[in-house]
Design a protein around this motif. Structure first.
Motif, PDB file in Angstrom:
ATOM      1  N   ASN A  30       0.821  -1.217   0.000  1.00 54.42           N
ATOM      2  CA  ASN A  30       0.000   0.000   0.000  1.00 54.42           C
ATOM      3  C   ASN A  30       0.851   1.262   0.000  1.00 54.42           C
ATOM      4  O   ASN A  30       0.374   2.339  -0.363  1.00 54.42           O
ATOM      5  CB  ASN A  30      -0.941   0.005   1.212  1.00 54.42           C
ATOM      6  CG  ASN A  30      -2.106  -0.959   1.008  1.00 54.42           C
ATOM      7  OD1 ASN A  30      -2.381  -1.370  -0.108  1.00 54.42           O
ATOM      8  ND2 ASN A  30      -2.777  -1.324   2.085  1.00 54.42           N
ATOM      9  N   SER A  31       2.101   1.118   0.404  1.00 57.95           N
ATOM     10  CA  SER A  31       3.020   2.268   0.392  1.00 57.95           C
ATOM     11  C   SER A  31       3.766   2.360  -0.938  1.00 57.95           C
ATOM     12  O   SER A  31       4.751   3.074  -1.060  1.00 57.95           O
ATOM     13  CB  SER A  31       4.014   2.151   1.540  1.00 57.95           C
ATOM     14  OG  SER A  31       4.773   0.954   1.434  1.00 57.95           O
ATOM     15  N   HIS A  32       3.291   1.578  -1.943  1.00 54.76           N
ATOM     16  CA  HIS A  32       3.837   1.590  -3.320  1.00 54.76           C
ATOM     17  C   HIS A  32       5.257   1.042  -3.406  1.00 54.76           C
ATOM     18  O   HIS A  32       6.010   1.400  -4.299  1.00 54.76           O
ATOM     19  CB  HIS A  32       3.786   2.998  -3.919  1.00 54.76           C
ATOM     20  CG  HIS A  32       2.410   3.583  -3.933  1.00 54.76           C
ATOM     21  ND1 HIS A  32       1.401   3.106  -4.738  1.00 54.76           N
ATOM     22  CD2 HIS A  32       1.854   4.588  -3.197  1.00 54.76           C
ATOM     23  CE1 HIS A  32       0.295   3.800  -4.544  1.00 54.76           C
ATOM     24  NE2 HIS A  32       0.531   4.697  -3.595  1.00 54.76           N
ATOM     25  N   LYS A  33       5.607   0.173  -2.496  1.00 54.50           N
ATOM     26  CA  LYS A  33       6.901  -0.482  -2.544  1.00 54.50           C
ATOM     27  C   LYS A  33       6.738  -1.849  -3.199  1.00 54.50           C
ATOM     28  O   LYS A  33       5.875  -2.633  -2.825  1.00 54.50           O
ATOM     29  CB  LYS A  33       7.474  -0.656  -1.134  1.00 54.50           C
ATOM     30  CG  LYS A  33       8.847  -1.330  -1.120  1.00 54.50           C
ATOM     31  CD  LYS A  33       9.367  -1.482   0.304  1.00 54.50           C
ATOM     32  CE  LYS A  33      10.728  -2.167   0.307  1.00 54.50           C
ATOM     33  NZ  LYS A  33      11.241  -2.360   1.689  1.00 54.50           N
ATOM     34  N   ILE A  34       7.597  -2.130  -4.203  1.00 51.29           N
ATOM     35  CA  ILE A  34       7.528  -3.412  -4.919  1.00 51.29           C
ATOM     36  C   ILE A  34       8.530  -4.389  -4.313  1.00 51.29           C
ATOM     37  O   ILE A  34       9.702  -4.069  -4.132  1.00 51.29           O
ATOM     38  CB  ILE A  34       7.823  -3.225  -6.420  1.00 51.29           C
ATOM     39  CG1 ILE A  34       6.758  -2.323  -7.053  1.00 51.29           C
ATOM     40  CG2 ILE A  34       7.861  -4.570  -7.134  1.00 51.29           C
ATOM     41  CD1 ILE A  34       7.019  -1.995  -8.511  1.00 51.29           C
ATOM     42  N   VAL A  35       8.032  -5.570  -3.987  1.00 47.76           N
ATOM     43  CA  VAL A  35       8.864  -6.606  -3.381  1.00 47.76           C
ATOM     44  C   VAL A  35       8.877  -7.831  -4.289  1.00 47.76           C
ATOM     45  O   VAL A  35       7.825  -8.275  -4.757  1.00 47.76           O
ATOM     46  CB  VAL A  35       8.323  -7.014  -1.992  1.00 47.76           C
ATOM     47  CG1 VAL A  35       9.180  -8.133  -1.400  1.00 47.76           C
ATOM     48  CG2 VAL A  35       8.282  -5.824  -1.064  1.00 47.76           C
ATOM     49  N   ILE A  36      10.068  -8.365  -4.575  1.00 50.43           N
ATOM     50  CA  ILE A  36      10.194  -9.607  -5.340  1.00 50.43           C
ATOM     51  C   ILE A  36      10.202 -10.766  -4.343  1.00 50.43           C
ATOM     52  O   ILE A  36      11.087 -10.885  -3.504  1.00 50.43           O
ATOM     53  CB  ILE A  36      11.476  -9.628  -6.187  1.00 50.43           C
ATOM     54  CG1 ILE A  36      11.441  -8.512  -7.230  1.00 50.43           C
ATOM     55  CG2 ILE A  36      11.630 -10.980  -6.884  1.00 50.43           C
ATOM     56  CD1 ILE A  36      12.680  -8.439  -8.103  1.00 50.43           C
TER      57      ILE A  36
END
Length: 350
Positions: A30-36
Protein backbone atom coordinates in the motif's frame (compact mmCIF):
# COMPACT_ATOMS: atom_id res chain seq x y z
CA UNK A 1 -3.10 -1.76 9.42
CA UNK A 2 -3.93 -5.49 9.32
CA UNK A 3 -1.98 -8.04 7.28
CA UNK A 4 -4.49 -8.33 4.46
CA UNK A 5 -4.17 -4.60 3.80
CA UNK A 6 -0.37 -4.55 3.62
CA UNK A 7 -0.39 -5.58 -0.04
CA UNK A 8 -2.46 -3.93 -2.75
CA UNK A 9 -1.45 -6.16 -5.67
CA UNK A 10 0.30 -9.48 -6.38
CA UNK A 11 1.51 -10.53 -9.83
CA UNK A 12 3.44 -13.50 -11.20
CA UNK A 13 5.17 -12.65 -14.50
CA UNK A 14 5.81 -15.70 -16.69
CA UNK A 15 8.17 -15.93 -19.66
CA UNK A 16 7.04 -18.97 -21.65
CA UNK A 17 9.26 -21.19 -23.78
CA UNK A 18 8.79 -24.50 -25.55
CA UNK A 19 10.44 -26.64 -22.86
CA UNK A 20 10.82 -24.26 -19.90
CA UNK A 21 9.20 -21.19 -18.40
CA UNK A 22 10.61 -18.64 -15.97
CA UNK A 23 8.47 -17.02 -13.27
CA UNK A 24 8.89 -13.90 -11.15
CA UNK A 25 6.59 -13.27 -8.16
CA UNK A 26 6.17 -9.57 -7.34
CA UNK A 27 3.98 -7.80 -4.79
CA UNK A 28 3.02 -4.14 -4.41
CA UNK A 29 2.45 -2.75 -0.92
CA UNK A 30 0.00 0.00 0.00
CA UNK A 31 3.02 2.27 0.39
CA UNK A 32 3.84 1.59 -3.32
CA UNK A 33 6.90 -0.48 -2.54
CA UNK A 34 7.53 -3.41 -4.92
CA UNK A 35 8.86 -6.61 -3.38
CA UNK A 36 10.19 -9.61 -5.34
CA UNK A 37 9.08 -12.75 -3.52
CA UNK A 38 11.01 -15.10 -5.78
CA UNK A 39 12.15 -16.05 -9.29
CA UNK A 40 12.50 -19.58 -10.58
CA UNK A 41 12.42 -21.68 -13.76
CA UNK A 42 10.15 -24.67 -14.32
CA UNK A 43 9.69 -27.33 -16.98
CA UNK A 44 6.79 -26.64 -19.34
CA UNK A 45 4.98 -29.90 -18.57
CA UNK A 46 2.45 -31.11 -16.01
CA UNK A 47 5.10 -31.87 -13.40
CA UNK A 48 6.66 -28.42 -13.78
CA UNK A 49 3.25 -26.72 -13.63
CA UNK A 50 2.33 -28.52 -10.42
CA UNK A 51 5.67 -27.51 -8.90
CA UNK A 52 5.09 -23.93 -10.05
CA UNK A 53 1.58 -23.83 -8.56
CA UNK A 54 2.85 -25.05 -5.17
CA UNK A 55 5.71 -22.53 -5.34
CA UNK A 56 3.21 -19.69 -5.85
CA UNK A 57 0.83 -20.89 -3.11
CA UNK A 58 3.71 -20.98 -0.61
CA UNK A 59 4.56 -17.35 -1.42
CA UNK A 60 0.99 -16.08 -1.30
CA UNK A 61 0.96 -15.12 2.38
CA UNK A 62 -1.91 -12.66 1.81
CA UNK A 63 -4.80 -14.66 0.26
CA UNK A 64 -7.04 -11.63 0.72
CA UNK A 65 -5.04 -9.83 -1.96
CA UNK A 66 -5.78 -11.16 -5.46
CA UNK A 67 -2.97 -12.82 -7.40
CA UNK A 68 -2.77 -12.40 -11.19
CA UNK A 69 -0.65 -14.60 -13.47
CA UNK A 70 0.57 -12.66 -16.53
CA UNK A 71 2.05 -14.26 -19.65
CA UNK A 72 2.54 -13.61 -23.36
CA UNK A 73 0.52 -15.27 -26.12
CA UNK A 74 3.60 -17.03 -27.50
CA UNK A 75 2.51 -19.50 -30.19
CA UNK A 76 0.76 -22.41 -28.47
CA UNK A 77 3.34 -22.83 -25.70
CA UNK A 78 1.41 -20.75 -23.18
CA UNK A 79 -1.86 -22.63 -23.54
CA UNK A 80 -1.24 -25.64 -21.28
CA UNK A 81 -0.16 -23.44 -18.38
CA UNK A 82 -3.04 -20.98 -18.96
CA UNK A 83 -5.59 -23.82 -18.91
CA UNK A 84 -3.86 -25.41 -15.88
CA UNK A 85 -4.17 -22.19 -13.86
CA UNK A 86 -7.69 -21.38 -15.12
CA UNK A 87 -8.95 -24.80 -14.01
CA UNK A 88 -7.69 -23.97 -10.50
CA UNK A 89 -9.71 -20.73 -10.40
CA UNK A 90 -6.63 -18.53 -10.83
CA UNK A 91 -6.75 -15.11 -12.49
CA UNK A 92 -4.81 -15.38 -15.75
CA UNK A 93 -3.96 -12.49 -18.07
CA UNK A 94 -2.67 -13.41 -21.53
CA UNK A 95 -1.16 -10.41 -23.27
CA UNK A 96 -0.24 -9.91 -26.92
CA UNK A 97 3.50 -10.39 -27.45
CA UNK A 98 3.84 -7.01 -29.18
CA UNK A 99 2.18 -5.23 -26.25
CA UNK A 100 4.80 -6.70 -23.90
CA UNK A 101 7.54 -5.85 -26.40
CA UNK A 102 6.51 -2.18 -26.53
CA UNK A 103 6.37 -2.06 -22.74
CA UNK A 104 9.91 -3.48 -22.56
CA UNK A 105 11.10 -0.76 -24.94
CA UNK A 106 9.51 1.90 -22.76
CA UNK A 107 11.49 0.48 -19.82
CA UNK A 108 14.71 0.87 -21.86
CA UNK A 109 15.76 -2.72 -21.12
CA UNK A 110 19.10 -3.56 -22.74
CA UNK A 111 19.49 -7.09 -21.37
CA UNK A 112 17.22 -9.87 -22.62
CA UNK A 113 17.14 -13.17 -20.74
CA UNK A 114 14.27 -15.36 -19.56
CA UNK A 115 14.79 -14.14 -16.00
CA UNK A 116 14.83 -10.47 -17.03
CA UNK A 117 11.75 -10.97 -19.23
CA UNK A 118 9.76 -12.61 -16.40
CA UNK A 119 10.63 -9.68 -14.11
CA UNK A 120 9.58 -7.21 -16.80
CA UNK A 121 6.26 -9.02 -17.38
CA UNK A 122 5.60 -8.99 -13.62
CA UNK A 123 6.37 -5.26 -13.61
CA UNK A 124 3.89 -4.83 -16.46
CA UNK A 125 1.24 -6.57 -14.37
CA UNK A 126 2.01 -4.41 -11.34
CA UNK A 127 1.80 -1.18 -13.36
CA UNK A 128 -1.37 -2.02 -15.33
CA UNK A 129 -4.83 -2.42 -13.87
CA UNK A 130 -5.52 -5.92 -15.16
CA UNK A 131 -9.22 -6.62 -14.88
CA UNK A 132 -12.30 -7.21 -17.00
CA UNK A 133 -11.29 -8.05 -20.57
CA UNK A 134 -7.64 -8.35 -19.49
CA UNK A 135 -8.49 -11.53 -17.60
CA UNK A 136 -8.22 -14.54 -19.89
CA UNK A 137 -11.18 -16.80 -20.60
CA UNK A 138 -10.49 -19.87 -22.75
CA UNK A 139 -12.51 -20.50 -25.91
CA UNK A 140 -15.30 -23.06 -25.72
CA UNK A 141 -14.45 -26.74 -26.17
CA UNK A 142 -16.09 -26.84 -29.61
CA UNK A 143 -14.23 -23.69 -30.73
CA UNK A 144 -10.91 -25.21 -29.65
CA UNK A 145 -11.70 -28.33 -31.70
CA UNK A 146 -12.45 -26.12 -34.70
CA UNK A 147 -9.16 -24.30 -34.23
CA UNK A 148 -7.19 -27.57 -34.08
CA UNK A 149 -8.90 -28.81 -37.24
CA UNK A 150 -8.23 -25.48 -38.96
CA UNK A 151 -4.52 -25.75 -38.30
CA UNK A 152 -4.52 -29.35 -39.54
CA UNK A 153 -6.27 -28.18 -42.72
CA UNK A 154 -3.52 -25.61 -43.23
CA UNK A 155 -0.82 -28.28 -42.73
CA UNK A 156 -2.50 -30.59 -45.24
CA UNK A 157 -2.84 -27.78 -47.80
CA UNK A 158 0.84 -26.86 -47.44
CA UNK A 159 1.87 -30.52 -47.77
CA UNK A 160 -0.30 -30.88 -50.88
CA UNK A 161 1.23 -27.76 -52.43
CA UNK A 162 4.73 -29.11 -51.76
CA UNK A 163 3.83 -32.49 -53.28
CA UNK A 164 2.39 -30.78 -56.39
CA UNK A 165 5.64 -28.86 -56.88
CA UNK A 166 7.58 -32.11 -56.52
CA UNK A 167 5.33 -33.81 -59.08
CA UNK A 168 5.91 -30.98 -61.56
CA UNK A 169 9.68 -31.36 -61.09
CA UNK A 170 9.47 -35.14 -61.59
CA UNK A 171 7.41 -34.73 -64.75
CA UNK A 172 10.03 -32.36 -66.19
CA UNK A 173 13.02 -34.50 -65.17
CA UNK A 174 14.74 -36.96 -67.50
CA UNK A 175 13.62 -40.62 -67.45
CA UNK A 176 11.86 -40.76 -64.08
CA UNK A 177 10.42 -44.17 -63.19
CA UNK A 178 6.63 -44.09 -63.86
CA UNK A 179 5.93 -45.72 -60.49
CA UNK A 180 7.48 -42.73 -58.67
CA UNK A 181 5.16 -40.34 -60.51
CA UNK A 182 2.16 -42.56 -59.73
CA UNK A 183 3.03 -42.61 -56.02
CA UNK A 184 3.36 -38.84 -55.97
CA UNK A 185 -0.03 -38.45 -57.67
CA UNK A 186 -1.59 -40.81 -55.10
CA UNK A 187 0.00 -38.78 -52.32
CA UNK A 188 -1.54 -35.56 -53.70
CA UNK A 189 -4.94 -37.25 -54.00
CA UNK A 190 -4.66 -38.43 -50.36
CA UNK A 191 -3.91 -34.89 -49.15
CA UNK A 192 -6.91 -33.51 -51.06
CA UNK A 193 -9.22 -36.15 -49.58
CA UNK A 194 -7.97 -35.36 -46.07
CA UNK A 195 -8.43 -31.62 -46.69
CA UNK A 196 -12.06 -32.18 -47.67
CA UNK A 197 -12.66 -34.50 -44.70
CA UNK A 198 -11.29 -31.92 -42.26
CA UNK A 199 -13.38 -29.18 -43.91
CA UNK A 200 -16.57 -31.24 -43.54
CA UNK A 201 -15.78 -32.01 -39.90
CA UNK A 202 -15.29 -28.30 -39.19
CA UNK A 203 -18.57 -27.49 -40.92
CA UNK A 204 -20.43 -30.04 -38.77
CA UNK A 205 -18.95 -28.57 -35.58
CA UNK A 206 -19.86 -25.02 -36.64
CA UNK A 207 -23.45 -26.03 -37.41
CA UNK A 208 -23.78 -27.48 -33.91
CA UNK A 209 -23.17 -23.99 -32.49
CA UNK A 210 -26.08 -21.84 -33.73
CA UNK A 211 -24.55 -18.54 -32.59
CA UNK A 212 -21.22 -19.30 -34.27
CA UNK A 213 -22.95 -20.50 -37.45
CA UNK A 214 -25.09 -17.35 -37.69
CA UNK A 215 -22.04 -15.13 -37.25
CA UNK A 216 -20.14 -17.03 -39.91
CA UNK A 217 -23.02 -16.73 -42.37
CA UNK A 218 -22.96 -12.96 -41.91
CA UNK A 219 -19.23 -12.80 -42.62
CA UNK A 220 -19.10 -15.11 -45.64
CA UNK A 221 -21.71 -12.90 -47.31
CA UNK A 222 -18.70 -10.71 -48.21
CA UNK A 223 -17.56 -11.56 -51.74
CA UNK A 224 -14.06 -12.97 -51.49
CA UNK A 225 -14.47 -14.50 -48.03
CA UNK A 226 -15.21 -18.20 -47.78
CA UNK A 227 -15.87 -20.58 -44.89
CA UNK A 228 -12.28 -21.84 -44.58
CA UNK A 229 -10.76 -18.34 -44.66
CA UNK A 230 -13.03 -17.01 -41.90
CA UNK A 231 -12.53 -20.10 -39.73
CA UNK A 232 -8.75 -19.74 -40.03
CA UNK A 233 -8.87 -16.07 -39.01
CA UNK A 234 -11.09 -16.86 -36.03
CA UNK A 235 -8.85 -19.79 -35.08
CA UNK A 236 -5.66 -17.73 -35.17
CA UNK A 237 -7.21 -14.92 -33.10
CA UNK A 238 -9.15 -17.11 -30.62
CA UNK A 239 -12.34 -15.41 -31.74
CA UNK A 240 -10.71 -11.98 -31.20
CA UNK A 241 -10.67 -12.55 -27.42
CA UNK A 242 -7.38 -10.69 -26.86
CA UNK A 243 -8.17 -7.64 -28.98
CA UNK A 244 -9.72 -4.39 -27.78
CA UNK A 245 -9.59 -2.54 -31.07
CA UNK A 246 -8.77 -2.78 -34.76
CA UNK A 247 -5.30 -1.29 -34.36
CA UNK A 248 -4.21 -4.15 -32.09
CA UNK A 249 -5.61 -6.73 -34.52
CA UNK A 250 -3.91 -5.23 -37.58
CA UNK A 251 -0.61 -5.08 -35.70
CA UNK A 252 -0.99 -8.71 -34.55
CA UNK A 253 -1.46 -9.77 -38.18
CA UNK A 254 1.65 -7.84 -39.25
CA UNK A 255 -0.42 -5.68 -41.62
CA UNK A 256 0.41 -2.42 -39.87
CA UNK A 257 2.25 0.16 -41.98
CA UNK A 258 5.82 1.22 -41.21
CA UNK A 259 7.03 4.60 -42.45
CA UNK A 260 10.65 5.76 -42.40
CA UNK A 261 11.14 9.49 -42.83
CA UNK A 262 13.73 11.85 -41.42
CA UNK A 263 14.26 15.37 -42.77
CA UNK A 264 14.61 15.14 -46.52
CA UNK A 265 15.00 11.34 -46.40
CA UNK A 266 11.91 9.36 -47.33
CA UNK A 267 12.15 5.60 -47.09
CA UNK A 268 9.78 3.02 -48.47
CA UNK A 269 6.42 2.54 -46.80
CA UNK A 270 5.76 -1.14 -46.09
CA UNK A 271 3.92 -3.47 -43.73
CA UNK A 272 5.76 -4.68 -40.64
CA UNK A 273 5.21 -8.45 -41.19
CA UNK A 274 5.93 -8.74 -37.45
CA UNK A 275 2.86 -10.73 -36.65
CA UNK A 276 0.90 -13.89 -37.34
CA UNK A 277 1.98 -15.09 -40.80
CA UNK A 278 -0.91 -17.59 -40.90
CA UNK A 279 -3.42 -14.74 -40.93
CA UNK A 280 -1.64 -13.03 -43.83
CA UNK A 281 -1.45 -16.32 -45.75
CA UNK A 282 -5.18 -16.95 -45.17
CA UNK A 283 -6.09 -13.50 -46.49
CA UNK A 284 -3.89 -13.40 -49.60
CA UNK A 285 -6.05 -15.33 -52.10
CA UNK A 286 -9.36 -13.90 -50.77
CA UNK A 287 -7.91 -10.41 -51.26
CA UNK A 288 -7.07 -11.21 -54.89
CA UNK A 289 -10.62 -12.48 -55.44
CA UNK A 290 -12.24 -9.54 -53.64
CA UNK A 291 -10.21 -7.00 -55.62
CA UNK A 292 -11.87 -8.34 -58.79
CA UNK A 293 -15.38 -9.44 -57.77
CA UNK A 294 -16.29 -7.36 -54.69
CA UNK A 295 -17.57 -3.96 -55.97
CA UNK A 296 -16.60 -1.99 -52.84
CA UNK A 297 -13.17 -3.56 -52.48
CA UNK A 298 -12.49 -3.40 -56.23
CA UNK A 299 -13.04 0.37 -56.11
CA UNK A 300 -10.86 0.60 -53.02
CA UNK A 301 -8.13 -1.53 -54.66
CA UNK A 302 -8.11 0.60 -57.83
CA UNK A 303 -7.98 3.84 -55.83
CA UNK A 304 -4.96 2.66 -53.82
CA UNK A 305 -3.14 1.49 -56.96
CA UNK A 306 -3.91 4.56 -59.06
CA UNK A 307 -0.71 5.66 -60.78
CA UNK A 308 1.26 2.65 -59.47
CA UNK A 309 2.96 0.14 -61.74
CA UNK A 310 3.23 -2.43 -58.93
CA UNK A 311 -0.16 -3.45 -57.55
CA UNK A 312 1.08 -5.09 -54.33
CA UNK A 313 0.23 -2.15 -52.09
CA UNK A 314 -3.41 -2.25 -53.13
CA UNK A 315 -3.57 -5.99 -52.48
CA UNK A 316 -2.15 -5.57 -48.98
CA UNK A 317 -4.67 -2.79 -48.32
CA UNK A 318 -7.49 -5.15 -49.36
CA UNK A 319 -6.10 -7.86 -47.05
CA UNK A 320 -6.18 -5.37 -44.19
CA UNK A 321 -9.70 -4.25 -45.14
CA UNK A 322 -10.94 -7.86 -45.20
CA UNK A 323 -9.46 -8.51 -41.76
CA UNK A 324 -11.20 -5.41 -40.40
CA UNK A 325 -14.47 -6.49 -42.04
CA UNK A 326 -14.29 -9.93 -40.41
CA UNK A 327 -13.57 -8.35 -37.02
CA UNK A 328 -16.36 -5.77 -37.38
CA UNK A 329 -19.04 -8.18 -38.55
CA UNK A 330 -18.04 -10.67 -35.84
CA UNK A 331 -18.22 -8.08 -33.07
CA UNK A 332 -21.44 -6.46 -34.31
CA UNK A 333 -23.01 -9.76 -35.40
CA UNK A 334 -24.38 -8.07 -38.50
CA UNK A 335 -24.54 -8.98 -42.18
CA UNK A 336 -22.31 -7.20 -44.70
CA UNK A 337 -23.92 -4.19 -46.36
CA UNK A 338 -22.57 -3.18 -49.76
CA UNK A 339 -21.51 0.49 -49.96
CA UNK A 340 -21.63 0.76 -46.16
CA UNK A 341 -19.77 3.84 -44.89
CA UNK A 342 -16.20 2.67 -44.21
CA UNK A 343 -15.79 5.24 -41.48
CA UNK A 344 -18.03 3.20 -39.20
CA UNK A 345 -15.49 0.37 -39.22
CA UNK A 346 -12.84 2.41 -37.44
CA UNK A 347 -15.13 3.11 -34.48
CA UNK A 348 -15.64 -0.51 -33.48
CA UNK A 349 -14.29 -1.49 -30.08
CA UNK A 350 -14.08 -4.93 -28.55
Amino acid sequence: MNESQELSKQVVGIDIGKDMFYACYKALSNSHKIVIKGTKSFTNDLSGMQEFYTWCINRNTKPGCSLVFVMEATGVYYENLAYFLYERDCLVSVQLAQKIKYYAKSCNLKTKTDKVDSKMIAEFGIEKNLSGTDIWTPPSKSFKMIRDLSREHTSLKEACSTAQSQLHALQQAYSVHPRVITLKQQQIEFYKQQEEAVKQEMLLLVKEDEILFDKLENIISVKGLGFITVIKILAETNGFLLFRNIRQLVSYAGLDVIEKESGSFKGKTKISKKGNARIRAALYMPAMTASVYNPDLKTFYNRINEGRSVKKQGLIAVMRKLLILIYTLWKKNEAYIINYNDRNLSTVKA
